[in-house]
Design a protein around this motif. Structure first.
Motif, PDB file in Angstrom:
ATOM      1  N   GLY A 119      36.541  29.591  40.282  1.00 36.38           N
ATOM      2  CA  GLY A 119      37.192  29.529  41.585  1.00 36.38           C
ATOM      3  C   GLY A 119      38.701  29.503  41.533  1.00 36.38           C
ATOM      4  O   GLY A 119      39.357  29.742  42.558  1.00 36.38           O
ATOM      5  N   LEU A 120      39.288  29.210  40.378  1.00 38.70           N
ATOM      6  CA  LEU A 120      40.744  29.119  40.290  1.00 38.70           C
ATOM      7  C   LEU A 120      41.459  30.415  40.681  1.00 38.70           C
ATOM      8  O   LEU A 120      42.506  30.363  41.340  1.00 38.70           O
ATOM      9  N   PRO A 121      40.971  31.610  40.280  1.00 40.58           N
ATOM     10  CA  PRO A 121      41.666  32.819  40.739  1.00 40.58           C
ATOM     11  C   PRO A 121      41.695  32.958  42.252  1.00 40.58           C
ATOM     12  O   PRO A 121      42.629  33.565  42.798  1.00 40.58           O
ATOM     13  N   GLY A 183      37.682  24.690  43.295  1.00 43.87           N
ATOM     14  CA  GLY A 183      38.749  25.434  42.650  1.00 43.87           C
ATOM     15  C   GLY A 183      39.470  26.370  43.598  1.00 43.87           C
ATOM     16  O   GLY A 183      40.698  26.522  43.539  1.00 43.87           O
ATOM     17  N   ALA A 184      38.719  27.012  44.509  1.00 41.36           N
ATOM     18  CA  ALA A 184      39.342  27.940  45.454  1.00 41.36           C
ATOM     19  C   ALA A 184      40.218  27.224  46.467  1.00 41.36           C
ATOM     20  O   ALA A 184      41.200  27.800  46.957  1.00 41.36           O
ATOM     21  N   LEU A 185      39.895  25.983  46.800  1.00 42.48           N
ATOM     22  CA  LEU A 185      40.668  25.237  47.801  1.00 42.48           C
ATOM     23  C   LEU A 185      41.807  24.445  47.183  1.00 42.48           C
ATOM     24  O   LEU A 185      42.651  23.919  47.911  1.00 42.48           O
ATOM     25  N   ILE A 192      45.706  20.735  39.195  1.00 40.85           N
ATOM     26  CA  ILE A 192      44.439  21.282  38.751  1.00 40.85           C
ATOM     27  C   ILE A 192      43.688  20.295  37.855  1.00 40.85           C
ATOM     28  O   ILE A 192      42.492  20.059  38.019  1.00 40.85           O
ATOM     29  N   GLY A 193      44.403  19.711  36.884  1.00 41.00           N
ATOM     30  CA  GLY A 193      43.741  18.817  35.953  1.00 41.00           C
ATOM     31  C   GLY A 193      43.135  17.607  36.625  1.00 41.00           C
ATOM     32  O   GLY A 193      41.977  17.244  36.367  1.00 41.00           O
ATOM     33  N   GLY A 194      43.903  16.951  37.496  1.00 35.91           N
ATOM     34  CA  GLY A 194      43.388  15.782  38.191  1.00 35.91           C
ATOM     35  C   GLY A 194      42.233  16.113  39.110  1.00 35.91           C
ATOM     36  O   GLY A 194      41.248  15.371  39.189  1.00 35.91           O
TER      37      GLY A 194
END
Length: 592
Positions: A119-121, A183-185, A192-194
């Motif tokens: 979801g990160l992208p 990840g997308a939101l 990101i890490g937290g």
């Protein structure tokens, strides 16, 4: 002087600052302090508190009392103390609970981590690419089918292993979808890490709680070794209520502890849902104030990574389809007529209508109750600035508490009232879904601090609740409750499908349990709602996070003097007289 929601009342010589057009309840382009309405908040919250008390808290206490007695279905027994716990310990309950919790936690963490990475992208994507990725993730939820998975897997492996295998194939896609959406939101400035760490921890606790309450054992029998199978064996087959209640009490303690811990982890992260516009070129003053507030819309989200968003969504969907293959294609490609021999089509049609229409009515009631409670907690805030953390903590013991640990007590209640085999008796005993209340509370808090117009914020809220409601309907359509209270004259498609499955006709049973026309309709609903999440994102609560708990609306800054008493500071690069925001610049504020 403070307002009744913890905010600061502005002195008479101050004035309100104009903000983004359309934001807030005031005239377009102006900001007004949103004062809490404690009375209305308590009114909206009251139904949830009453239902949780009578449907979960009191039954849990009664279950513990029954676990200390040697009772049966027909009469109360004598007080035996810890004898029932010694009996279930010798039956291997501790090992079953620990192994089930470990398996569920591992599945949830692996699925969440994979989905989060996929979801990160999508967090940097926009427009069509982002909508496609969200649509694929929403469509994947159609593959989460606990009972159908048990039926499909039982044709491939031994019943002793079918429960664990089906659990893997069911909850892995669900965890992957939740990770993808998170990840997308998680757009900047969210770390990101937290976010990944908190999400994985909550997913692990949710997976452990769902695993120990899996109903697969009720379908497969005591040979599966699940806690649910032990409850069903002791209470409904041997009529030994005390031993069954002891197993239920252990599950209640485990799920209550996990619910409290998960809630505290979520609140400690300060993560909140946010909806809002992105700063546009030519509006540097809006970006400056959004950055001061900590709103994720402050960061430049220029569209990029569109291909990654689409690929991530497609991969999530493919994983879900592969995991659901044992039932998804067995029902579609199975030989023979979808109706079992000896049963007429009208009877099956009535059962399908009763299951899905009745389930839709129940889910609608659940959504209304949860939406009212969420609005009371997150928007009207009966306890002021501490409403969300305090009230969610109060509800946290019931966050993961499901039907399985309480099914014995609910069955006895309906038996005493003579409701077994009736329509009222078939209504699901839990009309409050606490995770849905949590979601609605966060969405209401997002609307309170939104920089969107009322219409856009409302559409995003409806889409999020609709996605959760559609997923809940899919789960409720396979509820085992009808197996306990249903009669021969009041059957639904779940009872009929299980009867056909016991006849050795799994494809026909799956056709009854998951009819393709209904699946297509539900898929359309889930996709539409998932696309509507495009403006939803994660943000932070705190002193500089959109005023979520400060009693102040976002972007208001400090009270300023009237223009006649001096010119207020201005944002860099913008002439003072042209700056439409008479608030301090980010450099003039702590941490700016």
């Amino acid at each position: 002087m403070t307002t009744n929601d913890g905010g600061t009342r502005l002195p008479a010589h101050t004035y309100q600052q104009p903000v983004a057009r359309g934001y807030g309840p005031g005239p377009a382009g102006t900001q007004q302090v949103r004062r809490g309405q404690p009375g209305l908040g308590w009114l909206f919250l009251a139904p949830v508190l009453v239902l949780v008390l009578f449907q979960q808290l009191i039954p849990a206490v009664r279950t513990f009392v029954m676990s200390m007695q040697d009772g049966s279905m027909l009469a109360d027994g004598a007080w035996v103390g810890m004898a029932n716990y010694q009996r279930i310990a010798s039956a291997g309950l501790l090992q079953a609970v620990l192994s089930g919790a470990l398996v569920g936690a591992v599945i949830a963490v692996v699925g969440f981590a994979a989905g989060f990475a996929l979801g990160l992208p999508a967090r940097a994507a926009a427009g069509g690419a982002r909508r496609v990725g969200l649509a694929m993730a929403g469509l994947a939820l159609i593959c989460v089918a606990p009972v159908a998975s048990v039926i499909g897997v039982s044709q491939l492996v031994h019943p002793v292993n079918a429960a664990r295998v089906s659990q893997l194939l069911v909850w892995l896609p669900a965890a992957t979808v939740s990770g993808f959406l998170t990840g997308a939101l998680a757009r900047p400035p969210v770390r990101i890490g937290g976010t990944a760490a908190v999400g994985a921890a909550v997913a692990a606790m949710a997976g452990a709680a769902l695993s120990v309450q899996s109903a697969a054992g009720v379908l497969l029998g005591r040979s599966s070794g699940d806690p649910a199978a032990m409850i069903y064996h002791f209470s409904f087959l041997q009529f030994h209520i005390g031993a069954g209640a002891a197993v239920s009490t252990v599950l209640i303690l485990v799920t209550v502890l996990l619910g409290v811990l998960a809630t505290q982890a979520l609140l400690a992260s300060r993560l909140r849902l946010r909806t809002g516009v992105r700063p546009t070129p030519g509006r540097p003053e809006l970006g400056a104030h959004l950055a001061h507030s900590g709103h994720p819309a402050a960061v430049d989200h220029r569209p990029r990574g569109g291909a990654g968003a689409v690929i991530g969504g497609v991969v999530v969907l493919l994983l879900a389809v592969v995991a659901s293959a044992p039932w998804l294609f067995a029902g579609a490609l199975g030989p023979g007529d979808p109706m079992p021999s000896g049963r007429e089509l009208p009877a099956a049609g009535a059962a399908l209508l009763g299951t899905w229409l009745g389930g839709a009515g129940e889910v609608l009631l659940v959504v209304v109750v949860a939406a009212l409670a969420g609005r009371g907690i997150g928007y009207h805030r009966p306890l002021g600035e501490r409403s969300v953390p305090v009230l969610l903590t109060i509800l946290s013991p019931a966050l993961f508490l499901g039907l399985v640990p309480l099914m014995t007590v609910h069955f006895l209640d309906r038996s005493d009232l003579g409701l077994i085999g009736t329509f009222l008796g078939s209504v699901h005993p839990h009309l409050v879904v606490v995770p849905l209340v949590f979601l609605c509370a966060y969405l209401a808090d997002a609307r309170r601090t939104s920089v969107d117009g009322p219409g856009a914020a409302r559409r995003t809220t409806v889409a999020a609740i609709g996605l959760a409601a559609g997923f809940l309907l899919l789960l409720r359509s396979e509820s085992i409750w009808s197996l306990l209270v249903g009669g021969p004259r009041d059957q639904d498609s779940v009872m009929m499908a299980l009867q056909v499955w016991q006849m050795g006709r799994a494809p026909e049973a799956l056709g009854l349990l998951k009819p393709w026309p209904v699946l297509v309709l539900m898929a359309a609903v889930l996709v539409t709602c998932a696309i509507g999440l495009g403006r939803l994102q994660l943000g932070y609560a705190g002193p500089h996070a959109a005023g979520a708990y400060q009693g102040q609306p976002p972007f208001q800054g400090q009270p300023q003097q009237h223009p006649s008493q001096g010119q207020p500071p201005h944002a860099p690069g913008v002439p003072p007289r042209q700056h439409p925001y008479h608030g301090p610049s980010p450099q003039a504020l702590p941490g700016g």
